[in-house]
Design a protein around this motif. Structure first.
Motif, PDB file in Angstrom:
ATOM      1  N   ASP A  75       0.824  -0.861  -0.197  1.00  0.00           N
ATOM      2  CA  ASP A  75       0.043  -0.057   0.152  1.00  0.00           C
ATOM      3  C   ASP A  75       0.750   0.993   0.234  1.00  0.00           C
ATOM      4  OD1 ASP A  75      -1.894   2.189   0.107  1.00  0.00           O
ATOM      5  OD2 ASP A  75      -2.787   1.522   1.916  1.00  0.00           O
ATOM      6  N   CYS A  78       0.085   5.426   2.107  1.00  0.00           N
ATOM      7  CA  CYS A  78       0.130   5.162   2.924  1.00  0.00           C
ATOM      8  C   CYS A  78       1.081   5.500   3.799  1.00  0.00           C
ATOM      9  CB  CYS A  78      -0.572   3.546   3.707  1.00  0.00           C
ATOM     10  SG  CYS A  78       0.800   2.373   3.367  1.00  0.00           S
ATOM     11  N   SER A 109      -4.719   5.636   4.016  1.00  0.00           N
ATOM     12  CA  SER A 109      -5.140   4.602   4.862  1.00  0.00           C
ATOM     13  C   SER A 109      -3.600   4.963   5.827  1.00  0.00           C
ATOM     14  CB  SER A 109      -4.857   3.187   4.372  1.00  0.00           C
ATOM     15  OG  SER A 109      -3.890   3.151   2.845  1.00  0.00           O
ATOM     16  N   TYR A 110      -4.016   3.543   6.986  1.00  0.00           N
ATOM     17  CA  TYR A 110      -2.443   3.815   7.690  1.00  0.00           C
ATOM     18  C   TYR A 110      -2.867   2.144   7.989  1.00  0.00           C
ATOM     19  CZ  TYR A 110      -6.892   3.565  11.968  1.00  0.00           C
ATOM     20  OH  TYR A 110      -7.815   2.755  12.428  1.00  0.00           O
TER      21      TYR A 110
END
Length: 249
Positions: A75, A78, A109-110
């Motif tokens: 990702d 992120c 996102s995280y």
């Protein structure tokens, strides 16, 4: 170890690192570690404490590897958080952790890879395996208590040591006498881990921001987590604002 140009590319762990969270993986828990139902009930009997304790229901939803996070995948857009219980958010709802708030500010996102009770060694061990998989844009870390460190047993388990260790065998005595008592050792150990994590992050063109645990100090009145030990939602929001400012500077 392969050398590339003037820097070193060091292979990370070749197996998934286990932590104190592993045994609780792939499940949702109402209580965990020091945020226990027994402690909560005890605190509620103290009028001075009870009036400050949040009555909000919270749960700990852990992924298949035991992290308070979505499942881990590549990702590149992120942010990843490393650290101990301050990062994990012990006593807080997931939405009240600094990493959740920061990710919302950044609109990305995280992945929360914080481990309660962990050391900077723990953070590096996790980072060396998971960051090459995630390849995040940003990594933030609130460093754990500086006197904590860990060693790996032959079976791969990590043993955590800190200044309050209550065991008294010869190894513990030597560690307390020579490692913990000399301030230079914990400082050097933390610095090595921070530099190592930074090197991993740079490998994937990410940016690394780290902060000492002082940033989580309880500076806002009546703002404490359910376990009555960690900072509450307001302090976590303040920390997220500071990190957002540093990232966007």
């Amino acid at each position: 170890m392969a050398r590339v140009g003037s820097s070193f590319m060091i292979e990370g762990l070749d197996y998934v690192p286990t932590t104190e969270l592993t045994q609780y993986a792939n499940a949702t828990h109402k209580w965990l570690f020091d945020d226990s139902k027994e402690r909560y009930k005890s605190n509620c009997t103290n009028p001075e404490i009870a009036k400050h304790i949040s009555t909000q229901e919270l749960t700990y939803r852990l992924n298949t590897h035991g992290f308070r996070s979505r499942e881990i995948v590549e990702d590149k857009n992120c942010i990843v958080a490393l650290g101990c219980s301050h990062t994990f958010g012990l006593g807080l709802g997931e939405q009240d952790t600094y990493i959740a708030k920061l990710a919302s500010m950044l609109d990305i996102s995280y992945y929360n890879l914080g481990v309660p009770g962990g050391a900077s060694d723990t953070a590096f061990r996790i980072a060396s395996y998971w960051l090459p998989i995630i390849k995040p844009k940003y990594v933030v870390m609130v460093t754990p208590e500086i006197t904590r460190f860990e060693i790996i047993r032959t079976n791969g388990d990590a043993i955590l040591f800190n200044a309050s260790t209550t065991q008294h065998d010869k190894l513990i005595e030597d560690i307390a006498k020579h490692f913990l008592v000399n301030d230079a050792n914990p400082i050097i150990n933390r610095q090595k881990n921070l530099l190592a994590i930074e090197n991993i992050v740079k490998t994937y063109d990410g940016k690394f921001y780290w902060y000492t645990e002082d940033i989580m100090a309880k500076t806002i009145e009546n703002d404490l987590a359910r376990d009555w030990q960690h900072s509450g939602p307001k302090q976590n929001y303040k920390v997220a604002q500071q990190m957002y400012s540093d990232i966007k500077w």
